[in-house]
Design a protein around this motif. Structure first.
Motif, PDB file in Angstrom:
ATOM      1  N   SER A 257       0.827  -1.204   0.000  1.00  0.00           N
ATOM      2  CA  SER A 257       0.000   0.000   0.000  1.00  0.00           C
ATOM      3  C   SER A 257       0.860   1.252   0.000  1.00  0.00           C
ATOM      4  O   SER A 257       2.009   1.237   0.454  1.00  0.00           O
ATOM      5  N   GLU A 259       0.525   3.729   1.859  1.00  0.00           N
ATOM      6  CA  GLU A 259       0.798   4.139   3.239  1.00  0.00           C
ATOM      7  C   GLU A 259       2.060   3.457   3.772  1.00  0.00           C
ATOM      8  O   GLU A 259       2.886   4.084   4.435  1.00  0.00           O
ATOM      9  N   VAL A 317      -8.444  15.208  -6.048  1.00  0.00           N
ATOM     10  CA  VAL A 317      -7.879  15.044  -4.712  1.00  0.00           C
ATOM     11  C   VAL A 317      -7.354  16.399  -4.249  1.00  0.00           C
ATOM     12  O   VAL A 317      -6.613  17.059  -4.957  1.00  0.00           O
ATOM     13  N   TYR A 353      -4.260  14.983   0.517  1.00  0.00           N
ATOM     14  CA  TYR A 353      -5.322  14.427   1.341  1.00  0.00           C
ATOM     15  C   TYR A 353      -5.968  13.212   0.689  1.00  0.00           C
ATOM     16  O   TYR A 353      -5.894  13.027  -0.534  1.00  0.00           O
ATOM     17  N   LYS A 354      -6.619  12.413   1.504  1.00  0.00           N
ATOM     18  CA  LYS A 354      -7.240  11.181   1.015  1.00  0.00           C
ATOM     19  C   LYS A 354      -8.448  11.488   0.122  1.00  0.00           C
ATOM     20  O   LYS A 354      -9.194  12.419   0.379  1.00  0.00           O
ATOM     21  N   GLU A 356     -12.105  10.671  -1.141  1.00  0.00           N
ATOM     22  CA  GLU A 356     -13.298  10.113  -0.508  1.00  0.00           C
ATOM     23  C   GLU A 356     -14.300   9.688  -1.570  1.00  0.00           C
ATOM     24  O   GLU A 356     -14.691  10.491  -2.430  1.00  0.00           O
ATOM     25  N   ASN A 361     -15.718   6.255   2.146  1.00  0.00           N
ATOM     26  CA  ASN A 361     -14.427   5.614   2.409  1.00  0.00           C
ATOM     27  C   ASN A 361     -13.287   6.508   1.925  1.00  0.00           C
ATOM     28  O   ASN A 361     -13.348   7.065   0.824  1.00  0.00           O
ATOM     29  N   LYS A 362     -12.242   6.642   2.739  1.00  0.00           N
ATOM     30  CA  LYS A 362     -11.126   7.508   2.384  1.00  0.00           C
ATOM     31  C   LYS A 362      -9.863   6.688   2.154  1.00  0.00           C
ATOM     32  O   LYS A 362      -9.582   5.762   2.902  1.00  0.00           O
ATOM     33  N   GLU A 363      -9.128   7.043   1.111  1.00  0.00           N
ATOM     34  CA  GLU A 363      -7.875   6.360   0.812  1.00  0.00           C
ATOM     35  C   GLU A 363      -6.996   7.247  -0.050  1.00  0.00           C
ATOM     36  O   GLU A 363      -7.480   8.155  -0.731  1.00  0.00           O
ATOM     37  N   TRP A 364      -5.691   6.999   0.025  1.00  0.00           N
ATOM     38  CA  TRP A 364      -4.775   7.682  -0.878  1.00  0.00           C
ATOM     39  C   TRP A 364      -4.719   6.910  -2.190  1.00  0.00           C
ATOM     40  O   TRP A 364      -4.649   5.677  -2.201  1.00  0.00           O
ATOM     41  N   ASP A 389      -0.140  11.895  10.327  1.00  0.00           N
ATOM     42  CA  ASP A 389      -1.057  11.060   9.550  1.00  0.00           C
ATOM     43  C   ASP A 389      -1.290  11.617   8.155  1.00  0.00           C
ATOM     44  O   ASP A 389      -2.193  11.182   7.445  1.00  0.00           O
ATOM     45  N   GLU A 390      -0.474  12.595   7.751  1.00  0.00           N
ATOM     46  CA  GLU A 390      -0.672  13.223   6.449  1.00  0.00           C
ATOM     47  C   GLU A 390       0.375  12.739   5.450  1.00  0.00           C
ATOM     48  O   GLU A 390       1.563  12.632   5.776  1.00  0.00           O
TER      49      GLU A 390
END
Length: 441
Positions: A257, A259, A317, A353-354, A356, A361-364, A389-390
């Motif tokens: 991922s 992240e 985004v 930012y993620k 949506e 649901n939020k994701e990069w 968390d960014e």
């Protein structure tokens, strides 16, 4: 065979309530020159405080440390508290060999330990296996073969432990090399003389203890870097380590991922734990302390750097930009504690930012974000990383350099870039040093 079980610089811990049952293990480890420490469980629980040893790589742990304790949860709790007592929080990777013929308990023990053990109190084991102690009492020579068979199931751990062994040799060879070059043998007076020589290598002025220590560490740091480079170019060592890479053909990088990749980039490139007070280059500040901010923002760099527009399936985004400056002052000025003029390069910190979706649901999104930036001369951009968390990345304009008097900075300190990124930015800036103070228009 033993070299594949433990490196010669690794440590083994043996925990049992019956010493006579593990004497055969001690004899085998001693015969093969492998350091170990034995903990008598009966004495262990009565000690007010145990000095934990860092660097334990293998623990032989009797599953039943208390006679008469038959309740499974109680047995597992004893094991957990024992690990917390002897394994420190910075121990690093290690394997637990459970002494038991009740193989069915191994999975239960592993599940319990992973839930119970906390990184705040100890280090969780990287791998747990179970072997029958009676097998070794009947056939002691089978010890290393059986343990090696188990560790072969965890090749990445073997890789790291073998690498640790190789790197532990570096300071030893370094000391030997230094003493040889200065014509001294290894004895207390020679080592003392060597340190005094290192203390004065980079200084012609009178020095005190603090200054001498800084000089010694500076010299040793450069030498150690060189020894590590020797390791990376040693084909024999690389071939030895490559034996553990047979897991790679089954690995798909596309399954990692964004992240996880960002967290690794942070670990490699960003020091988020350091302090602004540390006298080191690479510090990044959020700032508005630039007189011609409007000109900077509207420069070629600003226009191209800020046209990072991320869309997927007609959805955008959101990205946010902060003006930042990066301290690229030569490291030697910090190390020698001289009065100097700080050198800064300016740029942007981009917060990504993620996305949506319709369900909330939020994701990069899985993008190579640097590829979204239009090419502009003199731009240096870092890999994406996590700041808190960014998801973030830096764009630095290496044509826009400022010199400032070194004093307490009123800007907002964020984090520090590692030496590699700082050096890259510094090198890029050196190509444009004639343009100091001139906007990129």
């Amino acid at each position: 065979m033993t070299s594949n079980v433990l490196p010669r610089f690794g440590k083994v811990a043996i925990v049992d309530n019956k010493h006579q049952e593990v004497e055969v293990v001690e004899q085998l480890l001693t015969a093969n020159g492998i350091p170990y420490v034995y903990y008598d469980y009966g004495k262990l629980i009565n000690e007010a405080e145990i000095n934990k040893i860092d660097g334990i790589r293998l623990v032989f742990l009797d599953i039943r440390l208390e006679d008469g304790n038959e309740e499974a949860k109680n047995i597992y709790s004893v094991l957990a508290s024992t690990i917390e007592t002897i394994i420190g929080v910075n121990n690093g990777p290690y394997t637990i060999v459970l002494w038991t013929n009740e193989y069915q308990l191994k999975d239960e023990v592993e599940e319990f330990l992973m839930k119970r053990l906390s990184d705040e109190d100890t280090t969780r084991p990287t791998y747990i296996c179970a072997l029958d102690k009676k097998d070794f009492l009947e056939k002691p020579e089978s010890l290393f073969g059986r343990v090696n068979d188990e560790l072969n199931k965890n090749r990445p751990l073997e890789f790291l432990i073998t690498l640790e062994s190789m790197t532990m040799e570096i300071p030893l060879s370094l000391l030997k090399m230094l003493l040889y070059e200065t014509g001294n043998g290894i004895d207390p007076s020679s080592i003392n003389k060597l340190l005094m020589l290192l203390a004065s290598v980079e200084s012609t002025d009178e020095i005190d203890n603090v200054k001498a220590t800084k000089n010694i560490l500076s010299v040793i740091a450069d030498l150690v870097k060189d020894r590590y480079l020797d390791l990376t170019s040693n084909n024999n060592r690389i071939s030895e380590l490559a034996e553990y890479m047979d897991v790679l053909p089954t690995f798909d990088p596309n399954n990692v991922s964004i992240e996880v990749k960002a967290r690794l980039n942070t670990a490699f490139n960003i020091n988020t734990h350091g302090s602004e007070n540390e006298k080191l280059p690479g510090k990044v500040y959020k700032t508005n302390q630039i007189d011609d901010l409007d000109s900077f923002d509207k420069s070629t760099f600003g226009k191209k750097g800020k046209q990072l527009v991320l869309t997927k399936k007609d959805k955008k985004v959101v990205v946010v930009y902060d003006l930042i400056k990066v301290d690229i002052t030569p490291g030697c000025d910090y190390a020698q504690d001289k009065a100097f003029i700080s050198t800064y390069a300016y740029g942007y910190l981009i917060h990504i930012y993620k996305f949506e979706d319709e369900k909330g649901n939020k994701e990069w999104l899985e993008w190579k974000y640097a590829g979204m930036i239009s090419d502009a001369g003199g731009v240096y951009f870092t890999p994406y990383f996590l700041n808190g968390d960014e998801l973030c990345m830096l764009l630095v304009n290496t044509k826009w350099i400022r010199f400032e008097k070194y004093e307490v900075n009123e800007d907002n300190y964020l984090f520090r870039l590692n030496d590699s990124l700082t050096s890259d930015i510094r090198k890029s800036a050196s190509d444009n040093i004639a343009r100091v103070g001139i906007p990129c228009v």
